[in-house]
Design an enzyme around this catalytic site. Structure first.
Site, PDB file in Angstrom:
ATOM      1  N   ASN A 153       0.855  -1.206   0.000  1.00 26.08           N
ATOM      2  CA  ASN A 153       0.000   0.000   0.000  1.00 26.08           C
ATOM      3  C   ASN A 153       0.885   1.248   0.000  1.00 26.08           C
ATOM      4  OD1 ASN A 153       0.555   0.828   2.843  1.00 26.08           O
ATOM      5  ND2 ASN A 153      -0.298  -1.217   3.213  1.00 26.08           N
ATOM      6  N   ASP A 179      -3.972  -6.791   5.195  1.00 22.47           N
ATOM      7  CA  ASP A 179      -4.910  -7.679   5.898  1.00 22.47           C
ATOM      8  C   ASP A 179      -4.783  -9.124   5.400  1.00 22.47           C
ATOM      9  OD1 ASP A 179      -6.072  -5.803   7.595  1.00 22.47           O
ATOM     10  OD2 ASP A 179      -7.331  -5.026   5.964  1.00 22.47           O
ATOM     11  N   LYS A 213       9.009 -16.929 -10.689  1.00 26.24           N
ATOM     12  CA  LYS A 213       8.170 -15.846 -11.203  1.00 26.24           C
ATOM     13  C   LYS A 213       6.933 -16.425 -11.914  1.00 26.24           C
ATOM     14  CE  LYS A 213       8.264 -11.976 -14.349  1.00 26.24           C
ATOM     15  NZ  LYS A 213       8.934 -11.401 -15.492  1.00 26.24           N
ATOM     16  N   ASP A 261      -4.038 -10.140  13.160  1.00 26.45           N
ATOM     17  CA  ASP A 261      -4.210  -8.727  13.505  1.00 26.45           C
ATOM     18  C   ASP A 261      -3.210  -8.402  14.616  1.00 26.45           C
ATOM     19  OD1 ASP A 261      -5.136  -6.257  14.694  1.00 26.45           O
ATOM     20  OD2 ASP A 261      -6.858  -6.505  13.359  1.00 26.45           O
ATOM     21  N   ILE A 262      -2.199  -7.604  14.258  1.00 25.25           N
ATOM     22  CA  ILE A 262      -1.070  -7.384  15.175  1.00 25.25           C
ATOM     23  C   ILE A 262      -1.515  -6.628  16.424  1.00 25.25           C
ATOM     24  CG2 ILE A 262       1.207  -6.314  15.399  1.00 25.25           C
ATOM     25  CD1 ILE A 262       1.422  -6.724  12.276  1.00 25.25           C
ATOM     26  N   VAL A 263      -2.192  -5.487  16.210  1.00 24.70           N
ATOM     27  CA  VAL A 263      -2.553  -4.661  17.371  1.00 24.70           C
ATOM     28  C   VAL A 263      -3.550  -5.413  18.268  1.00 24.70           C
ATOM     29  CG1 VAL A 263      -4.436  -3.277  16.333  1.00 24.70           C
ATOM     30  CG2 VAL A 263      -2.984  -2.264  18.081  1.00 24.70           C
ATOM     31  N   LYS A 323     -13.439  -0.399  15.362  1.00 20.79           N
ATOM     32  CA  LYS A 323     -12.102  -1.006  15.525  1.00 20.79           C
ATOM     33  C   LYS A 323     -11.620  -0.879  16.965  1.00 20.79           C
ATOM     34  CE  LYS A 323     -10.761  -0.507  10.715  1.00 20.79           C
ATOM     35  NZ  LYS A 323     -10.118   0.274   9.673  1.00 20.79           N
ATOM     36  N   LYS A 343     -10.985  -4.523  18.537  1.00 27.50           N
ATOM     37  CA  LYS A 343      -9.575  -4.884  18.758  1.00 27.50           C
ATOM     38  C   LYS A 343      -9.185  -4.689  20.216  1.00 27.50           C
ATOM     39  CE  LYS A 343      -8.390  -3.627  13.985  1.00 27.50           C
ATOM     40  NZ  LYS A 343      -7.279  -3.990  13.109  1.00 27.50           N
TER      41      LYS A 343
HETATM   42  O1  PMT Z   1       2.837   6.087   6.641  1.00 26.83           O
HETATM   43  P1  PMT Z   1       2.271   7.431   6.211  1.00 26.83           P
HETATM   44  O2  PMT Z   1       2.428   7.663   4.720  1.00 26.83           O
HETATM   45  O3  PMT Z   1       2.786   8.552   7.051  1.00 26.83           O
HETATM   46  O4  PMT Z   1       0.680   7.388   6.429  1.00 26.83           O
HETATM   47  C1  PMT Z   1       0.157   7.277   7.711  1.00 26.83           C
HETATM   48  C2  PMT Z   1      -1.011   6.284   7.766  1.00 26.83           C
HETATM   49  C3  PMT Z   1      -2.171   6.792   6.936  1.00 26.83           C
HETATM   50  C4  PMT Z   1      -0.560   4.908   7.261  1.00 26.83           C
HETATM   51  C5  PMT Z   1      -1.394   6.170   9.284  1.00 26.83           C
HETATM   52  O5  PMT Z   1      -1.787   7.434   9.755  1.00 26.83           O
HETATM   53  C6  PMT Z   1      -2.506   5.162   9.494  1.00 26.83           C
HETATM   54  O6  PMT Z   1      -3.680   5.441   9.372  1.00 26.83           O
HETATM   55  N1  PMT Z   1      -2.095   3.899   9.838  1.00 26.83           N
HETATM   56  C7  PMT Z   1      -3.031   2.750   9.937  1.00 26.83           C
HETATM   57  C8  PMT Z   1      -3.283   2.169   8.579  1.00 26.83           C
HETATM   58  C9  PMT Z   1      -4.180   0.969   8.638  1.00 26.83           C
HETATM   59  O7  PMT Z   1      -3.780  -0.088   8.247  1.00 26.83           O
HETATM   60  O8  PMT Z   1      -5.355   1.171   9.192  1.00 26.83           O
HETATM   61  P2  PMT Z   1      -6.520   0.035   9.334  1.00 26.83           P
HETATM   62  O9  PMT Z   1      -7.734   0.855   9.624  1.00 26.83           O
HETATM   63  O10 PMT Z   1      -6.540  -0.869   8.150  1.00 26.83           O
HETATM   64  O11 PMT Z   1      -6.077  -0.802  10.610  1.00 26.83           O
HETATM   65  C10 PMT Z   1      -6.511  -0.485  11.913  1.00 26.83           C
HETATM   66  C11 PMT Z   1      -5.402  -0.705  12.910  1.00 26.83           C
HETATM   67  O12 PMT Z   1      -5.087  -2.101  12.981  1.00 26.83           O
HETATM   68  C12 PMT Z   1      -4.119   0.003  12.591  1.00 26.83           C
HETATM   69  O13 PMT Z   1      -3.562   0.456  13.794  1.00 26.83           O
HETATM   70  C13 PMT Z   1      -3.239  -1.087  11.974  1.00 26.83           C
HETATM   71  O14 PMT Z   1      -1.855  -0.861  12.207  1.00 26.83           O
HETATM   72  C14 PMT Z   1      -3.723  -2.302  12.746  1.00 26.83           C
HETATM   73  N2  PMT Z   1      -3.614  -3.585  12.010  1.00 26.83           N
HETATM   74  C15 PMT Z   1      -4.310  -3.783  10.850  1.00 26.83           C
HETATM   75  C16 PMT Z   1      -4.233  -5.012  10.231  1.00 26.83           C
HETATM   76  C17 PMT Z   1      -3.435  -6.036  10.802  1.00 26.83           C
HETATM   77  N3  PMT Z   1      -3.312  -7.206  10.237  1.00 26.83           N
HETATM   78  N4  PMT Z   1      -2.755  -5.779  11.931  1.00 26.83           N
HETATM   79  C18 PMT Z   1      -2.839  -4.587  12.547  1.00 26.83           C
HETATM   80  O15 PMT Z   1      -2.197  -4.378  13.595  1.00 26.83           O
END
Ligand code: PMT
Length: 396
Positions: free
Chosen positions: A210, A279, A289, A306-308, A337, A341
């Site tokens: 991304n 995700d 390839k 989901d890490i967090v 979320k 989470k």
């Molecule tokens: O890196 P930059 O260019 O500065 O941009 C910043 C940003 C837009 C990336 C940042 O501000 C931001 O929003 N980060 C979270 C991006 C994201 O993946 O959001 P989400 O809504 O999909 O996920 C929600 C939360 O779960 C996030 O804290 C994410 O880190 C966490 N997550 C998601 C999926 C996963 N498998 N594990 C996770 O821990």
């Protein structure tokens, strides 16, 4: 000494004999690696030329609210959002009075009203003007409103008087600016931060990823160091310099980030998940390839952990802060979320807006806890990171 690396300082120069010291001040700020832009009042230009300050700052000097050319290059609202700190040096008695009364009849007073950045004043004037009750009342009111005041110093003045009213020396002002960005609020805390994208390999040459640049996470790491914390930064593939004193762990995939986060969080006090984690990953990574064949290709993807959420489920869980990157229904999805989470806090940003969020130097967020909601208007990611860490500190 603290440094001003990556700090954007908007230096406002007002009319007074000390305006000549602005040249030296710019050099001292730049010695500490600050990015400096200068705004001069009309009166300041009688004392020192914009060209001198432009040459020293390396940026065009701004002086007019009604200059269409300058507005087209960087409009006053953009300039207000650009600054991490507005430093007015010298600040004349007239400017202080106009600032206190909330006037916006020139560029500098307008910026002071339009910016969410902290403002510091380095007064410089004749000792009698400084001692006058009206100036003192203005100063007290501005300090009460949250502005920082550097000086003035005492000594002989250009007019021959002796007393309080001399602008502080440039090195002293630069050091005080650096101090403003530092605190010991989070001293003794171990903060683990994830940043940047993850890459999910499809074959030896292709991957799913991304647009995350890592800027938000790196700004948080830098601000956490400035707040006295020990910081572990788990970074996906990004092109950013590691902030000083940060322990950086580079990873590629979500599985790598998951493992590194679990390990780093064994003794963490705060976990901030700013990474944009994929995700899903490929169910099987092709060893060779993948060759082009047919008009369509089917990929089977499986869910990444989901890490967090895994960190928030730990028995010995740190204070967990997630980000929500949304393109619609910001509040509803972010709150979902937060709950799903089991987070302590979630920071929601609108990633459909290309002026903020992914890959931009700026961001604007709304922060939710189960009890509260707070808006942080658009500003640089550096300033925002500092504000977010204060907010996290208050919530601990
Ligand atoms: O890196 P930059 O260019 O500065 O941009 C910043 C940003 C837009 C990336 C940042 O501000 C931001 O929003 N980060 C979270 C991006 C994201 O993946 O959001 P989400 O809504 O999909 O996920 C929600 C939360 O779960 C996030 O804290 C994410 O880190 C966490 N997550 C998601 C999926 C996963 N498998 N594990 C996770 O821990």
């Amino acid at each position: 000494m603290h440094s001003l690396t990556n700090r954007r300082i908007l230096l406002g120069v007002t009319g007074g004999i000390a305006a000549y010291k602005a040249a030296e001040l710019i050099r001292r700020l730049k010695d500490q690696h600050a990015d400096v832009r200068v705004v001069m009042t009309k009166a300041a230009q009688e004392f020192i030329t914009p060209l001198t300050l432009q040459a020293l700052s390396g940026n065009p000097v701004h002086h007019s609210l009604l200059d269409t050319e300058a507005e087209a290059a960087m409009g006053h609202i953009e300039l207000a959002k650009w600054a991490d700190l507005i430093l007015i040096a010298p600040a004349s008695a007239d400017f202080i009075a106009r600032c206190h009364s909330g006037m916006a009849d020139d560029l500098l007073t307008t910026l002071c009203l339009a910016s969410v950045a902290p403002i510091a004043l380095a007064p410089a004037m004749n000792q009698a003007m400084w001692g006058d009750a009206k100036t003192q009342n203005n100063m007290q009111a501005l300090e009460k409103s949250g502005m920082f005041v550097f000086g003035p110093g005492s000594g002989s003045q250009a007019c021959g008087d002796i007393g309080l009213g001399r602008m502080l020396e440039a090195t002293d002002i630069a050091a005080r600016c650096a101090q403003l960005f530092h605190s010991e609020k989070l001293s003794g805390k171990h903060i683990v931060i994830t940043a940047g994208p993850t890459r999910e390999a499809l074959d030896p040459v292709r991957y799913i990823s991304n647009h995350s640049s890592g800027k938000m996470g790196f700004a948080l790491a830098s601000a956490a160091i400035d707040a006295g914390a020990r910081v572990t930064l788990i970074a996906g593939p990004v092109n950013l310099v590691t902030p000083e004193r940060v322990t950086r762990i580079d990873i590629i995939s979500a599985l790598d980030m998951h493992a590194a986060s679990l390990k780093a969080c064994e003794d963490a006090d705060i976990f901030i998940a700013s990474a944009a984690v994929a995700d899903y990953r490929a169910a099987d990574i092709a060893e060779q390839k993948i060759k082009k064949s047919g008009d369509e290709i089917q990929l089977t993807l499986v869910k990444n952990p989901d890490i967090v959420a895994s960190i928030a489920a730990l028995k010995n869980k740190p204070f967990c802060v997630g980000f929500a990157a949304e393109t619609q229904n910001l509040e509803e999805y972010a709150k979902g979320k937060l709950q799903r989470k089991n987070l302590d806090m979630i920071i929601a940003n609108d990633v459909a807006n290309t002026a903020i969020g992914f890959n931009s130097d700026n961001n604007a967020v709304t922060v939710f806890t189960s009890q509260s909601q707070k808006e942080f208007p658009q500003c640089s990611k550096q300033l925002l990171a500092q504000q977010l860490l204060s907010h996290i500190h208050q919530a601990l």
